[in-house]
Design an enzyme around this catalytic site. Structure first.
Site, PDB file in Angstrom:
ATOM      1  N   ASP A 294       0.843  -1.201   0.000  1.00  0.00           N
ATOM      2  CA  ASP A 294       0.000   0.000   0.000  1.00  0.00           C
ATOM      3  C   ASP A 294       0.874   1.245   0.000  1.00  0.00           C
ATOM      4  O   ASP A 294       0.576   2.237  -0.664  1.00  0.00           O
ATOM      5  CB  ASP A 294      -0.911   0.025   1.236  1.00  0.00           C
ATOM      6  CG  ASP A 294      -1.984  -1.042   1.149  1.00  0.00           C
ATOM      7  OD1 ASP A 294      -2.023  -1.761   0.117  1.00  0.00           O
ATOM      8  OD2 ASP A 294      -2.779  -1.164   2.105  1.00  0.00           O
TER       9      ASP A 294
ATOM     10  N   GLU B 250     -25.829 -16.346 -10.391  1.00  0.00           N
ATOM     11  CA  GLU B 250     -25.112 -15.227  -9.757  1.00  0.00           C
ATOM     12  C   GLU B 250     -25.897 -14.693  -8.570  1.00  0.00           C
ATOM     13  O   GLU B 250     -27.115 -14.650  -8.614  1.00  0.00           O
ATOM     14  CB  GLU B 250     -24.967 -14.063 -10.761  1.00  0.00           C
ATOM     15  CG  GLU B 250     -24.356 -14.468 -12.076  1.00  0.00           C
ATOM     16  CD  GLU B 250     -24.187 -13.287 -13.035  1.00  0.00           C
ATOM     17  OE1 GLU B 250     -24.639 -12.176 -12.702  1.00  0.00           O
ATOM     18  OE2 GLU B 250     -23.606 -13.505 -14.105  1.00  0.00           O
TER      19      GLU B 250
ATOM     20  N   LYS C 110     -27.868 -12.116  -6.550  1.00  0.00           N
ATOM     21  CA  LYS C 110     -28.599 -10.908  -6.946  1.00  0.00           C
ATOM     22  C   LYS C 110     -28.294  -9.853  -5.884  1.00  0.00           C
ATOM     23  O   LYS C 110     -28.814  -9.893  -4.771  1.00  0.00           O
ATOM     24  CB  LYS C 110     -30.099 -11.186  -7.022  1.00  0.00           C
ATOM     25  CG  LYS C 110     -30.893 -10.011  -7.559  1.00  0.00           C
ATOM     26  CD  LYS C 110     -32.332 -10.448  -7.819  1.00  0.00           C
ATOM     27  CE  LYS C 110     -33.145  -9.348  -8.465  1.00  0.00           C
ATOM     28  NZ  LYS C 110     -33.103  -8.076  -7.760  1.00  0.00           N
TER      29      LYS C 110
ATOM     30  N   ASP D   6     -28.147  -6.546  -3.812  1.00  0.00           N
ATOM     31  CA  ASP D   6     -29.156  -5.538  -3.496  1.00  0.00           C
ATOM     32  C   ASP D   6     -28.496  -4.163  -3.430  1.00  0.00           C
ATOM     33  O   ASP D   6     -28.222  -3.632  -2.367  1.00  0.00           O
ATOM     34  CB  ASP D   6     -29.829  -5.890  -2.165  1.00  0.00           C
ATOM     35  CG  ASP D   6     -31.175  -5.228  -2.027  1.00  0.00           C
ATOM     36  OD1 ASP D   6     -31.636  -4.597  -2.996  1.00  0.00           O
ATOM     37  OD2 ASP D   6     -31.765  -5.338  -0.935  1.00  0.00           O
TER      38      ASP D   6
ATOM     39  N   ARG E 268     -30.356   3.143 -13.927  1.00  0.00           N
ATOM     40  CA  ARG E 268     -31.310   2.497 -14.821  1.00  0.00           C
ATOM     41  C   ARG E 268     -32.434   3.440 -15.234  1.00  0.00           C
ATOM     42  O   ARG E 268     -32.847   3.454 -16.388  1.00  0.00           O
ATOM     43  CB  ARG E 268     -31.885   1.258 -14.138  1.00  0.00           C
ATOM     44  CG  ARG E 268     -32.875   0.536 -15.015  1.00  0.00           C
ATOM     45  CD  ARG E 268     -33.335  -0.775 -14.427  1.00  0.00           C
ATOM     46  NE  ARG E 268     -34.362  -1.324 -15.290  1.00  0.00           N
ATOM     47  CZ  ARG E 268     -35.626  -0.958 -15.254  1.00  0.00           C
ATOM     48  NH1 ARG E 268     -36.028  -0.054 -14.387  1.00  0.00           N
ATOM     49  NH2 ARG E 268     -36.512  -1.475 -16.086  1.00  0.00           N
TER      50      ARG E 268
ATOM     51  N   GLU F 245     -23.640  -3.695 -10.634  1.00  0.00           N
ATOM     52  CA  GLU F 245     -24.382  -3.270  -9.456  1.00  0.00           C
ATOM     53  C   GLU F 245     -23.421  -2.551  -8.512  1.00  0.00           C
ATOM     54  O   GLU F 245     -22.460  -3.146  -8.022  1.00  0.00           O
ATOM     55  CB  GLU F 245     -24.981  -4.511  -8.764  1.00  0.00           C
ATOM     56  CG  GLU F 245     -26.090  -4.214  -7.794  1.00  0.00           C
ATOM     57  CD  GLU F 245     -27.465  -4.109  -8.458  1.00  0.00           C
ATOM     58  OE1 GLU F 245     -27.543  -4.168  -9.720  1.00  0.00           O
ATOM     59  OE2 GLU F 245     -28.455  -3.944  -7.732  1.00  0.00           O
TER      60      GLU F 245
ATOM     61  N   TYR G  10     -21.724  -7.256 -14.397  1.00  0.00           N
ATOM     62  CA  TYR G  10     -22.344  -8.548 -14.713  1.00  0.00           C
ATOM     63  C   TYR G  10     -22.933  -8.696 -16.109  1.00  0.00           C
ATOM     64  O   TYR G  10     -23.364  -9.778 -16.465  1.00  0.00           O
ATOM     65  CB  TYR G  10     -23.387  -8.922 -13.660  1.00  0.00           C
ATOM     66  CG  TYR G  10     -24.381  -7.837 -13.264  1.00  0.00           C
ATOM     67  CD1 TYR G  10     -25.183  -7.210 -14.198  1.00  0.00           C
ATOM     68  CD2 TYR G  10     -24.519  -7.486 -11.917  1.00  0.00           C
ATOM     69  CE1 TYR G  10     -26.099  -6.246 -13.816  1.00  0.00           C
ATOM     70  CE2 TYR G  10     -25.439  -6.513 -11.528  1.00  0.00           C
ATOM     71  CZ  TYR G  10     -26.230  -5.904 -12.486  1.00  0.00           C
ATOM     72  OH  TYR G  10     -27.132  -4.957 -12.103  1.00  0.00           O
TER      73      TYR G  10
ATOM     74  N   LYS H  27     -35.874 -15.141  -5.789  1.00  0.00           N
ATOM     75  CA  LYS H  27     -35.769 -14.295  -4.599  1.00  0.00           C
ATOM     76  C   LYS H  27     -35.845 -15.121  -3.316  1.00  0.00           C
ATOM     77  O   LYS H  27     -36.670 -16.021  -3.210  1.00  0.00           O
ATOM     78  CB  LYS H  27     -36.901 -13.264  -4.598  1.00  0.00           C
ATOM     79  CG  LYS H  27     -36.897 -12.378  -5.830  1.00  0.00           C
ATOM     80  CD  LYS H  27     -36.279 -11.042  -5.541  1.00  0.00           C
ATOM     81  CE  LYS H  27     -37.378 -10.041  -5.387  1.00  0.00           C
ATOM     82  NZ  LYS H  27     -36.901  -8.720  -5.082  1.00  0.00           N
TER      83      LYS H  27
ATOM     84  N   CYS I 174     -50.801   3.542  31.206  1.00  0.00           N
ATOM     85  CA  CYS I 174     -51.305   3.722  29.849  1.00  0.00           C
ATOM     86  C   CYS I 174     -50.742   5.039  29.301  1.00  0.00           C
ATOM     87  O   CYS I 174     -50.836   6.076  29.952  1.00  0.00           O
ATOM     88  CB  CYS I 174     -52.824   3.756  29.847  1.00  0.00           C
ATOM     89  SG  CYS I 174     -53.523   4.309  28.279  1.00  0.00           S
TER      90      CYS I 174
ATOM     91  N   CYS J  84     -54.063   7.596  28.950  1.00  0.00           N
ATOM     92  CA  CYS J  84     -54.830   8.112  30.092  1.00  0.00           C
ATOM     93  C   CYS J  84     -54.019   8.139  31.387  1.00  0.00           C
ATOM     94  O   CYS J  84     -54.433   8.729  32.370  1.00  0.00           O
ATOM     95  CB  CYS J  84     -56.120   7.310  30.283  1.00  0.00           C
ATOM     96  SG  CYS J  84     -55.830   5.646  30.893  1.00  0.00           S
TER      97      CYS J  84
ATOM     98  N   CYS K 251     -54.782  -1.574  29.259  1.00  0.00           N
ATOM     99  CA  CYS K 251     -55.278  -0.444  30.026  1.00  0.00           C
ATOM    100  C   CYS K 251     -56.700  -0.810  30.414  1.00  0.00           C
ATOM    101  O   CYS K 251     -57.522  -1.101  29.550  1.00  0.00           O
ATOM    102  CB  CYS K 251     -55.265   0.821  29.171  1.00  0.00           C
ATOM    103  SG  CYS K 251     -56.201   2.167  29.925  1.00  0.00           S
TER     104      CYS K 251
ATOM    105  N   CYS L 233     -60.686   5.512  29.296  1.00  0.00           N
ATOM    106  CA  CYS L 233     -59.469   5.915  28.573  1.00  0.00           C
ATOM    107  C   CYS L 233     -59.851   6.441  27.186  1.00  0.00           C
ATOM    108  O   CYS L 233     -60.512   5.746  26.415  1.00  0.00           O
ATOM    109  CB  CYS L 233     -58.530   4.721  28.439  1.00  0.00           C
ATOM    110  SG  CYS L 233     -57.140   5.035  27.347  1.00  0.00           S
TER     111      CYS L 233
HETATM  112  S1  IVH Z   1     -28.546  -8.851 -14.868  1.00  0.00           S
HETATM  113  C1  IVH Z   1     -32.166  -7.507 -17.151  1.00  0.00           C
HETATM  114  N1  IVH Z   1     -27.297  -9.702 -12.737  1.00  0.00           N
HETATM  115  O1  IVH Z   1     -31.487  -6.890 -10.180  1.00  0.00           O
HETATM  116  C2  IVH Z   1     -31.455  -6.616 -16.204  1.00  0.00           C
HETATM  117  N2  IVH Z   1     -28.919  -8.009 -12.421  1.00  0.00           N
HETATM  118  O2  IVH Z   1     -34.391  -7.105 -10.385  1.00  0.00           O
HETATM  119  C3  IVH Z   1     -30.746  -7.381 -15.155  1.00  0.00           C
HETATM  120  N3  IVH Z   1     -29.143  -7.274 -10.079  1.00  0.00           N
HETATM  121  O3  IVH Z   1     -32.000  -4.095 -12.229  1.00  0.00           O
HETATM  122  C4  IVH Z   1     -29.296  -7.308 -15.223  1.00  0.00           C
HETATM  123  N4  IVH Z   1     -27.590  -8.581  -9.256  1.00  0.00           N
HETATM  124  O4  IVH Z   1     -30.077  -4.030 -10.494  1.00  0.00           O
HETATM  125  C5  IVH Z   1     -28.231  -8.858 -13.198  1.00  0.00           C
HETATM  126  N5  IVH Z   1     -26.056 -10.554 -10.976  1.00  0.00           N
HETATM  127  C6  IVH Z   1     -26.984  -9.717 -11.445  1.00  0.00           C
HETATM  128  C7  IVH Z   1     -27.671  -8.838 -10.583  1.00  0.00           C
HETATM  129  C8  IVH Z   1     -28.651  -7.998 -11.111  1.00  0.00           C
HETATM  130  C9  IVH Z   1     -28.480  -7.640  -8.977  1.00  0.00           C
HETATM  131  C10 IVH Z   1     -30.222  -6.275 -10.069  1.00  0.00           C
HETATM  132  C11 IVH Z   1     -30.169  -5.257 -11.162  1.00  0.00           C
HETATM  133  C12 IVH Z   1     -31.505  -5.342 -11.845  1.00  0.00           C
HETATM  134  C13 IVH Z   1     -32.346  -5.967 -10.796  1.00  0.00           C
HETATM  135  C14 IVH Z   1     -33.567  -6.650 -11.385  1.00  0.00           C
END
Ligand code: IVH
Length: 685
Positions: free
Chosen positions: A35, A116, A118, A120, A139, A183, A235, A324, A418, A421, A436, A441
């Site tokens: 570093d 992959e 997903k 958040d 987006r 993301e 991605y 999900k 409470c 009252c 209560c 009341c």
């Molecule tokens: S593929 C078709 N790959 O999930 C557009 N999306 O619910 C999707 N997201 O808007 C792109 N991880 O923000 C893709 N590994 C992943 C993802 C991913 C999170 C999000 C992305 C998208 C939303 C859809």
């Protein structure tokens, strides 16, 4: 060579060196220098750029700390639109997705999948021209989003210049344009540090890493964003010119890495559906071990030519699907805890939350049920909590993220008085609720009157929350029976009321006189008597007179009335004000006889599938199942993806677990009643 040219080439060389070390560090995970050595290179570059501001470019690695603040956001267009994604919630739905894919591709070309996490966070489209980051766009509506380039630049592992010449990447990026999607997200550790800082500064806490990321990208000042420790995993690729994209997604991820874009190390290629299902099962168990928030998985067809054959609907591609976890959960922060006093005096603690989006609605409060529950889950003010909203049900606090505590969270003491009252509260004998017990009341009065006029009860049009509040506060009514003695002039004189609204209320009150005994019994708010029980009683006794004369034996002789309900009714009938209220209602001309309503299909129940489990307080499992059937619903015995609701009583076992696993909404008996009456369960009840 002149001195100036020396500076220019030294700057160039330093930038390439720094980019290479960033690549080794962020993409390859194999740093070659310490570093300290890296910082020395950066310091030298910064010094040279200060001396020669004419040589400073926006894609210089020094620009990561954030440039000038912007005045306002501009919108910018994606080259290729950013679609959204369809969701699945269980294995069955994933198999259906695979079935659709197979039908479109033909049985002899089954797809391989890439699975992959997903993430958040916030989706971003990075447009690189000639290898240099030219724009970062959110987006937005899919066509046009916000230009957040100034903040995206500060994301530490996001390359400002793409690499050329790496194995698998083009030799040269001249003339190329590429859209790289990924993301931007905030790892938990960064989120914890950010909220700890905000707490010290006395600022409100951010609900969860997703909101924190979105907020960071919306900052006008990029030097603030630069301190947020955001990260990106790329991605997908959108529009491309001048760069060859491989024929598989898996290879495309490799290309992205070769270009210097970090990809998620936890992606997996699976030969077939079974492999993808195994990956899903694995991550369902283990996603909590990742250092960033994940709300599911994305299952993607690997082959690009298969993707092209599958195409997209107007909203979403047919070649990928989201899977999900645990349906509708979000992290939020408990701002405060309040207590509500119900119509029977029951005291319910409610968590006030930093607002979060849950299945399309903004959630800012969640039930904590009772004080035993607060203690069991150890929920404190300032805690980060997981909030869940299953179906249409009132949001619940599922659990506390104790690892995010800073030590300044405050416990909420069990109230001894409470809050409305000020009278002492009592613990329900044998129960978990505080109550209560002061019948005067004002909170209880208000709730009793509100309930009396509510939709499943006497359905009094025009009797809104704020009107009830005023009527009670000004002592114009002390109980529901007094509603029938109101005079139009007095009502018209209240705040936010006028001649016309007062007349509406009068008409509503008049119309309510004809609802019949069953609705009246329900409206009176007898503890443990929901609308179904009220119908049973109305049908059995036929008139109010017969009902008030009933003794405990007569009540318990009714098959649906158990000892708890029987006792509650007897206590109610012997209450000081009950007889007086009934007399008042009678004198006002309120109908006191059963209309013997034929049972009808109930639109909130009909066509839905229910499973009942555990011991219910008010009726047997058989009875509630018969009731469901008579209202047009289906009562089945095992929980599956097709189950709409699980009704759970005491000691519910494996079915409850199964329902939670599948994200099937779980109802208490009371919530079932509310669903039946109102089609939803409201958080204020
Ligand atoms: S593929 C078709 N790959 O999930 C557009 N999306 O619910 C999707 N997201 O808007 C792109 N991880 O923000 C893709 N590994 C992943 C993802 C991913 C999170 C999000 C992305 C998208 C939303 C859809």
């Amino acid at each position: 060579m002149s001195g100036a040219d020396d500076a220019a080439s030294r700057i160039q060389r330093l930038r390439r060196q720094i980019e290479r070390h960033n690549f080794l560090y962020y993409v390859k995970n194999e740093p070659e220098i310490s570093d300290g050595e890296f910082d020395a290179l950066m310091a030298e570059l910064r010094r040279l750029e200060r001396e020669r501001p004419d040589l400073l470019t926006p894609d210089s690695p020094t620009q990561k700390v954030g440039g000038q603040p912007i005045e306002e956001f501009q919108s910018a267009e994606h080259i290729v639109p950013m679609l959204s994604m369809d969701n699945t919630y269980n294995e069955e739905e994933l198999r259906e997705f695979h079935g659709r894919v197979m039908r479109l591709l033909g049985e002899d070309s089954p797809p391989a999948y890439v699975v992959e996490p997903k993430i958040d966070g916030v989706a971003i489209n990075l447009i690189y021209r000639e290898g240099s980051l030219s724009r970062a766009i959110t987006r937005g509506n899919g066509q046009v989003g916000d230009d957040v380039t100034h903040n995206a630049r500060t994301v530490r592992n996001l390359p400002l210049r793409l690499h050329a010449g790496e194995e698998g990447a083009p030799e040269d990026l001249a003339g190329s344009t590429i859209e790289i999607r990924g993301e931007i997200h905030m790892p938990f550790e960064a989120f914890r540090r950010l909220n700890a800082e905000r707490e010290k500064e006395g600022r409100n806490l951010l609900a969860n890493p997703r909101n924190a990321t979105a907020g960071s990208l919306k900052l006008l000042d990029p030097t603030v964003a630069a301190r947020r420790r955001l990260r990106i995993f790329t991605y997908e690729v959108g529009g491309v010119e001048g760069i060859a994209v491989p024929d598989s997604h898996w290879e495309t991820l490799r290309l992205l890495r070769a270009l210097g874009c970090p990809t998620n190390p936890s992606v997996e290629r699976c030969e077939d559906l079974d492999g993808a299902l195994r990956a899903c099962a694995y991550w369902e168990e283990h996603h909590g071990e990742l250092d960033y928030p994940v709300d599911g998985l994305v299952i993607k067809v690997d082959s690009r030519s298969q993707r092209a054959r599958l195409g997209a609907t107007s909203k979403a591609p047919r070649y990928m699907i989201a899977y999900k976890f645990g349906a509708n959960r979000q992290m939020s922060v408990v701002r405060d805890i309040r207590v509500q006093v119900g119509k029977t005096g029951q005291i319910t603690p409610v968590a006030l939350l930093e607002p979060v989006q849950l299945s399309g609605t903004t959630v800012s409060r969640a039930s904590l049920h009772n004080f035993d529950e607060i203690q069991r889950k150890d929920v404190r003010i300032g805690d980060h909590v997981l909030v869940e909203k299953a179906g249409e049900i009132i949001p619940q606090v599922v659990s506390v993220s104790k690892e995010l505590r800073t030590g300044s969270e405050k416990e909420f003491p069990r109230p001894v008085r409470c809050p409305v009252c000020g009278e002492p509260v009592q613990q329900d004998p044998g129960g978990v609720y505080l109550r209560c017990v002061n019948p005067r009341c004002p909170a209880q009065r208000k709730e009793r009157i509100r309930h009396f006029g509510s939709r499943g009860a006497m359905d009094i049009e025009g009797l809104g929350e704020s009107l009830v509040e005023q009527l009670v506060q000004r002592e114009m009514v002390s109980g529901y029976a007094d509603l029938y003695a109101l005079r139009k002039e007095d009502v018209a004189a209240l705040e936010r009321m006028a001649e016309k609204s007062a007349q509406n209320l009068m008409d509503g009150i008049e119309a309510s006189k004809e609802r019949g005994l069953d609705r009246l019994l329900f409206a009176m708010g007898i503890p443990n008597v929901g609308s179904h029980m009220a119908e049973v009683l109305a049908e059995h006794f036929g008139s109010m007179d017969a009902f008030v004369q009933a003794d405990i034996e007569a009540l318990e002789a009714i098959p649906e009335v158990g000892p708890i309900v029987g006792r509650a009714i007897m206590e109610f009938l012997h209450g000081v004000s009950t007889r007086e209220a009934i007399e008042k209602l009678k004198r006002a001309g309120v109908s006191m006889v059963s209309q013997r309503l034929a049972r009808e299909e109930n639109p909130n129940i009909a066509g839905r599938s229910f499973v009942v489990t555990g011991t219910l307080a008010r009726c047997s499992r058989d009875e509630i199942e018969q009731l469901i059937e008579s209202l047009g619903g289906r009562a089945t015995s095992s929980v599956s993806g097709n189950t709409d609701y699980l009704i759970a009583g005491e000691n519910a076992g494996s079915k409850l677990d199964r329902a939670r696993e599948l994200g099937v909404p779980v109802l208490t008996e009371d919530e079932f009643e509310t669903l039946r009456e109102e089609g939803r369960v409201s958080p204020t009840s």
